[in-house]
Each structure stands twice: as C-alpha cells, then as structure tokens.
Design a protein around this motif. Structure first.
Motif, short mmCIF file in Angstrom:
data_model
loop_
_atom_site.label_atom_id
_atom_site.label_comp_id
_atom_site.label_asym_id
_atom_site.label_seq_id
_atom_site.Cartn_x
_atom_site.Cartn_y
_atom_site.Cartn_z
N LEU A 143 8.85 0.68 1.38
CA LEU A 143 8.72 0.15 2.75
C LEU A 143 7.85 -1.12 2.75
O LEU A 143 7.03 -1.32 3.64
CB LEU A 143 8.09 1.19 3.69
N ILE A 144 8.06 -1.97 1.76
CA ILE A 144 7.24 -3.19 1.65
C ILE A 144 8.03 -4.38 2.21
O ILE A 144 9.20 -4.58 1.88
CB ILE A 144 6.85 -3.46 0.17
N THR A 145 7.35 -5.16 3.06
CA THR A 145 7.99 -6.31 3.70
C THR A 145 8.12 -7.47 2.71
O THR A 145 7.11 -7.98 2.21
CB THR A 145 7.16 -6.75 4.93
N SER A 150 0.70 4.29 15.63
CA SER A 150 -0.04 4.52 16.88
C SER A 150 -0.86 5.80 16.78
O SER A 150 -1.98 5.86 17.29
CB SER A 150 0.94 4.63 18.05
N ASP A 151 -0.32 6.82 16.11
CA ASP A 151 -1.08 8.08 15.99
C ASP A 151 -2.38 7.84 15.22
O ASP A 151 -3.45 8.29 15.64
CB ASP A 151 -0.24 9.13 15.23
N MET A 152 -2.27 7.14 14.10
CA MET A 152 -3.46 6.92 13.28
C MET A 152 -4.48 6.04 14.03
O MET A 152 -5.69 6.24 13.92
CB MET A 152 -3.09 6.28 11.93
N LEU A 156 0.84 -1.19 0.00
CA LEU A 156 0.00 0.00 0.00
C LEU A 156 0.89 1.25 0.00
O LEU A 156 0.68 2.18 -0.79
CB LEU A 156 -0.90 -0.03 1.26
N THR A 157 1.90 1.27 0.84
CA THR A 157 2.72 2.48 1.08
C THR A 157 3.49 2.89 -0.18
O THR A 157 4.00 2.04 -0.93
CB THR A 157 3.70 2.19 2.23
N GLU A 158 3.58 4.21 -0.35
CA GLU A 158 4.35 4.77 -1.46
C GLU A 158 5.33 5.82 -0.91
O GLU A 158 5.18 6.26 0.23
CB GLU A 158 3.40 5.40 -2.49
N CYS A 170 3.43 8.79 0.54
CA CYS A 170 2.32 8.63 1.50
C CYS A 170 2.28 7.22 2.09
O CYS A 170 2.48 6.22 1.40
CB CYS A 170 0.99 8.93 0.84
N GLY A 171 2.02 7.20 3.41
CA GLY A 171 1.82 5.93 4.12
C GLY A 171 0.49 5.99 4.84
O GLY A 171 -0.49 5.35 4.45
N SER A 172 0.43 6.82 5.88
CA SER A 172 -0.82 6.95 6.65
C SER A 172 -1.95 7.47 5.77
O SER A 172 -3.09 7.02 5.88
CB SER A 172 -0.63 7.92 7.82
N ASP A 173 -1.63 8.40 4.91
CA ASP A 173 -2.64 9.02 4.04
C ASP A 173 -2.81 8.17 2.77
O ASP A 173 -2.41 8.57 1.67
CB ASP A 173 -2.18 10.45 3.70
N ALA A 174 -3.42 7.00 2.97
CA ALA A 174 -3.50 6.03 1.86
C ALA A 174 -4.31 6.55 0.67
O ALA A 174 -4.10 6.10 -0.46
CB ALA A 174 -4.09 4.72 2.38
C1 LIG Z 1 9.33 -2.55 9.23
C2 LIG Z 1 8.23 -1.99 8.38
C3 LIG Z 1 7.51 -2.83 7.55
C4 LIG Z 1 6.52 -2.31 6.71
N1 LIG Z 1 5.87 -3.15 5.85
C5 LIG Z 1 4.94 -2.63 5.00
C6 LIG Z 1 4.29 -3.47 4.04
O1 LIG Z 1 4.54 -4.68 3.98
N2 LIG Z 1 3.40 -2.92 3.20
C7 LIG Z 1 3.08 -1.58 3.22
O2 LIG Z 1 2.25 -1.15 2.44
N3 LIG Z 1 3.70 -0.75 4.11
C8 LIG Z 1 4.61 -1.25 4.99
N4 LIG Z 1 5.26 -0.42 5.89
C9 LIG Z 1 4.99 1.00 5.84
C10 LIG Z 1 4.13 1.46 6.98
O3 LIG Z 1 2.82 0.97 6.83
C11 LIG Z 1 4.17 2.99 7.00
O4 LIG Z 1 5.50 3.35 7.37
C12 LIG Z 1 3.15 3.59 7.93
O5 LIG Z 1 1.85 3.40 7.45
C13 LIG Z 1 3.39 5.12 8.10
O6 LIG Z 1 3.50 5.74 6.88
P1 LIG Z 1 4.75 6.70 6.58
O7 LIG Z 1 6.00 5.97 6.94
O8 LIG Z 1 4.60 7.21 5.20
O9 LIG Z 1 4.60 7.85 7.61
P2 LIG Z 1 3.62 9.18 7.47
O10 LIG Z 1 2.27 8.75 7.09
O11 LIG Z 1 4.34 10.13 6.60
O12 LIG Z 1 3.65 9.65 8.96
C14 LIG Z 1 4.79 10.22 9.58
C15 LIG Z 1 4.44 10.50 11.04
O13 LIG Z 1 3.35 11.43 11.08
C16 LIG Z 1 2.27 10.87 11.81
N5 LIG Z 1 1.02 11.29 11.21
C17 LIG Z 1 0.63 11.20 9.91
N6 LIG Z 1 -0.60 11.67 9.76
C18 LIG Z 1 -1.03 12.05 10.98
C19 LIG Z 1 -2.23 12.63 11.48
N7 LIG Z 1 -3.28 12.88 10.70
N8 LIG Z 1 -2.29 12.91 12.81
C20 LIG Z 1 -1.26 12.64 13.64
N9 LIG Z 1 -0.11 12.10 13.22
C21 LIG Z 1 0.02 11.80 11.91
C22 LIG Z 1 2.45 9.37 11.72
O14 LIG Z 1 1.82 8.69 12.79
C23 LIG Z 1 3.96 9.25 11.77
O15 LIG Z 1 4.38 9.32 13.12
C24 LIG Z 1 6.24 -0.92 6.74
C25 LIG Z 1 6.96 -0.08 7.62
C26 LIG Z 1 7.94 -0.60 8.42
C27 LIG Z 1 8.71 0.32 9.31
#
Ligand SMILES: Cc1cc2nc3c(=O)[nH]c(=O)nc-3n(C[C@H](O)[C@H](O)[C@H](O)COP(=O)(O)OP(=O)(O)OC[C@H]3O[C@@H](n4cnc5c(N)ncnc54)[C@H](O)[C@@H]3O)c2cc1C
Length: 389
Positions: free
Chosen positions: A168-170, A373-375, A137-139, A142-146
C-alpha cells in the motif's frame, strides 16, 4: 481557486506581507492554466503527474516552506498550506506527491545529519522536487499497528541488508528515494533508500478507488544493501521518528481535504445555478441552499483547523493534537462535502461526464492514509485525557 476566504486567512495571519498575496494570486493563475485542465485526464488514464511536478519544481514550489540555508524558500508553513489547498483543488494527484515530498524533507531536516541533508535534500534534489520521494511504513500484516512491522535491517559491515515486504505504498516506482522503516538490532529504524538499489523491487500495482495518478504498490526488499550512512538519526528510534513524519504530513493532508472539498463546492455552486427544475434554477430551492451552506461552513471550519496546526508548527509549538484534529475533521469533511456535491449534480454527479465524483474518490483515501480516522480519534482522546490530572 484563490478565493476570498483563503485570501482573508492569509491577510489575517500576515497583515504586513502583501508579497504572500501576490505569490498566491500568481500561483492560482498558474494552477488554473497549467494544472487544473489535466486533472480529470490524469484520473481517467491513471497517469502519474510527473509533468505537473516538473512544472512545480521549475517554479520552486516544493522547496517553498524549507529553510533558506538549505536552499528552501523560507516561506511560513501556513502560506505553504494555502499553496497545498489551491493545488489540491486543481489536481489532488499532484498535491498528494507534494505532500509526501514535504513530509519526507521535513523528516530529513529534523533527524538527518549535515551530510544527509547535503546529499539528499540539496545534491539529490529532494528539496527542490527534481527528485521524488516516497514513504514506506505499511506492511501486509500491519498498518495502524506500526510497532508490528517485520521488515529486517541486518548490519553487515558498513551497510545494512534490508529484507521484507512493504505494501500500500504510494508511487514507490516513480520515486528516486524512499523513507523506509525496518527492524534493526536496536529496534525499528529509519533508512533513506535509493529506489535504484539492487534488491529493491516494486512488485505490483494495486488497482484502487481514487488518487488514480499514483500507482499504489507492493515492494519486496531482498538483500537490499543500503550504506549505514543512510540510516536516519539513531537506530531504534524509528517509531518515534515515524510519528514526527506523520504529524507533519497530517497538516498537508488536511489541506488536501480542504482543497478537494473547495473544488467540489465550486462545481456544485456553478451547476446549481445552471440546472433548471420546476421552472427555476435548483440554486433557488432551500434544500439545495441548505447543502451549499453546510458545505461552505464545513470547508471553512476545516481550513481554520488546518491553518491553526500550521501556525503552531511555524511557531515551533507542539502541534501533534492540532495536526490530528485538522486531518481527522478535514478528511471526513471532504467526503461529506463531495457527497453533497454529487447529490446536487443529481444523476450527472454519478456519471463520468460531470467529473464531480473524482473529488469524492480522491477524498476517500484521506481518512485512511497517514493515520486512519479511528487511530486519530484514539490519539486525540489520549492527548485530551492527559491534560486532566
Ligand atoms: C491510497 C492509499 C495510499 C497509501 N499510501 C501509503 C504510503 O505511501 N506509505 C505507507 O506506509 N502506507 C500507505 N498507505 C497505507 C495506510 O497508511 C494504511 O492503510 C493505514 O495506516 C491503515 O492500515 P491498514 O490498512 O493495515 O489497516 P489496519 O491497521 O489493519 O486497520 C483496519 C481497520 O481497523 C481499524 N483499527 C485498527 N486498529 C484499531 C484500534 N486500535 N482501534 C480502533 N480501530 C482500529 C482501522 O482504523 C481500520 O479501520 C496508503 C493507503 C492508501 C489507501
């Protein structure tokens, strides 16, 4: 590993089923003999736990929680959660793959058509664990903001052409199939992509803190041609499907937190009895006992939250809030517990010989992946506020 508290939870949930106790006892023995001894080596040498996964597949473990009619084991989800906890205590890297595998299979069961279930779950061996799954899913942006993903899925006759970058794909390079989210004409859609498809390229491995048995990678999709038959469910519904995948994944991630913390606790208990200071075992000092007591209490609280979410899922009840709560608490609890385990080991907790910091490093990712945890706090608060008119 199949210690008294876990045993009690299963006995309370299933007082009539001595069979579960027998299964878990023999599994604990298998994990102790076959999985746990190699866990530190997997971490140190960054080895993908393929051998362990074969052994689990041979024993039918990956299929345990799935319906009998699909070739699964028909085991209640809470019993599978107990399996995941024990496995994570033995080797977090092995448990992580099983967690992703279970999430992917669950999503295909929920949203796939009969042909997809037959082809991917049964024939291709995803359910049995003889082929391996990943989830993308992650790009980069964007991660949290899918909602903001940019990977494109353009319809071309009987196929879709996928173009974009996932990061960041496992373990995508180890997987045979990957559940991938991309933007089609109708909106975000979900595809089952064989990783052998031309145009599917694993670019680089990102060095990281823990879960070192899993190469965390970036993927490039360049005119990656996937049959339209591999589209999961309805186009445009991908975001909603993603939430369901992750809801389910969060329960087993919570179980991983409990298992990792339990392993750290067991090492801290043993070390505290062994280590002498000021003429006695450090386990006799009340400040050390305070740490041990907090560790035991927090682990049990996380375990009960995890079983609660699993039980809701098993009963077909809504479990979004319960899964989020379990994952939030368990992932943060595991970090606190592992940190205390390092402290109890003193300087030896910080060096490689004691191995106890591996648990902290493995636990650290649990509060980032599958919803930070935030999300999760935002989601839990949103659901709680909805309850009040
Ligand atoms: C070891 C590991 C394995 C992973 N495996 C996978 C996988 O297999 N497939 C996959 O798709 N992804 C995977 N991920 C990615 C993971 O799902 C994302 O890192 C995660 O969803 C956060 O996205 P981001 O890193 O882009 O952080 P961002 O979304 O950019 O967030 C950065 C920080 O801001 C905070 N934040 C963002 N928005 C808000 C808000 N609205 N309010 C408060 N705080 C906010 C977040 O909580 C975080 O602390 C993996 C990550 C790790 C570390």
């Amino acid at each position: 590993m199949y210690h008294s508290e876990l045993k009690n939870c299963i006995a309370l949930l299933y007082p009539e089923s001595a069979g579960y106790d027998t299964l878990l006892t023999s599994l604990a023995d298998f994990i102790k003999r076959e999985i746990r001894p190699g866990a530190a080596i997997i971490d140190r040498n960054e080895i993908y736990p393929r051998e362990n996964l074969y052994k689990l597949a041979e024993r039918g473990i990956p299929a345990l929680p799935f319906p009998l009619e699909l070739g699964g084991g028909g085991l209640p989800y809470p019993v599978f959660v107990a399996v995941m906890e024990m496995l994570a205590a033995g080797c977090a890297n092995t448990a992580l793959q099983l967690s992703i595998q279970a999430m992917v299979c669950e999503g295909i069961i929920l949203f796939g058509n009969e042909a997809q279930k037959e082809q991917f779950l049964r024939q291709s061996g995803l359910l049995a664990g003889t082929s391996l799954a990943a989830f993308a899913l992650t790009e980069p942006s964007c991660g949290s903001d899918a909602k903001a993903i940019k990977t494109e899925a353009r319809r071309s006759g009987e196929n879709y052409l996928l173009n974009g970058i996932k990061t960041l794909i496992t373990s995508p390079g180890e997987a045979n199939f990957i559940i991938l989210f991309a933007v089609a004409e109708e909106g975000i859609s979900t595809f089952i992509v064989p990783t052998s498809t031309p145009g599917f390229q694993v670019l680089k491995v990102l060095p990281k803190l823990g879960c070192k048995g899993h190469p965390l990678s970036t993927i490039r999709l360049e005119n990656c041609q996937v049959p339209a038959a591999n589209l999961l469910g309805t186009p445009g519904k991908g975001l909603s499907y993603g939430k369901h995948f992750l809801n389910c994944g969060r329960i087993t991630i919570a179980a991983l937190g409990v298992g990792i913390a339990q392993a750290a606790l067991e090492k801290a208990l043993a070390y505290s009895k062994r280590r002498k200071a000021f003429g006695s075992s450090i386990s006799e000092f009340q400040l050390v006992q305070e740490k041990l007591a907090d560790m035991v209490t927090e682990i049990q609280a996380a375990r009960l939250l995890t079983f609660h979410a699993a039980q809701l899922k098993e009963q077909g009840l809504e479990y979004t809030a319960a899964a989020a709560t379990a994952k939030l608490f368990s992932s943060e609890m595991a970090q606190r517990v592992c940190d205390k385990a390092i402290q109890i080991h003193g300087g030896y907790g910080y060096i490689d010989g004691s191995d106890v910091h591996r648990h902290w490093r493995d636990a650290r990712m649990l509060s980032i992946g599958e919803g930070t945890s935030d999300m999760l706090r935002l989601l839990i608060a949103h659901l709680a506020l909805k309850e009040v008119s």
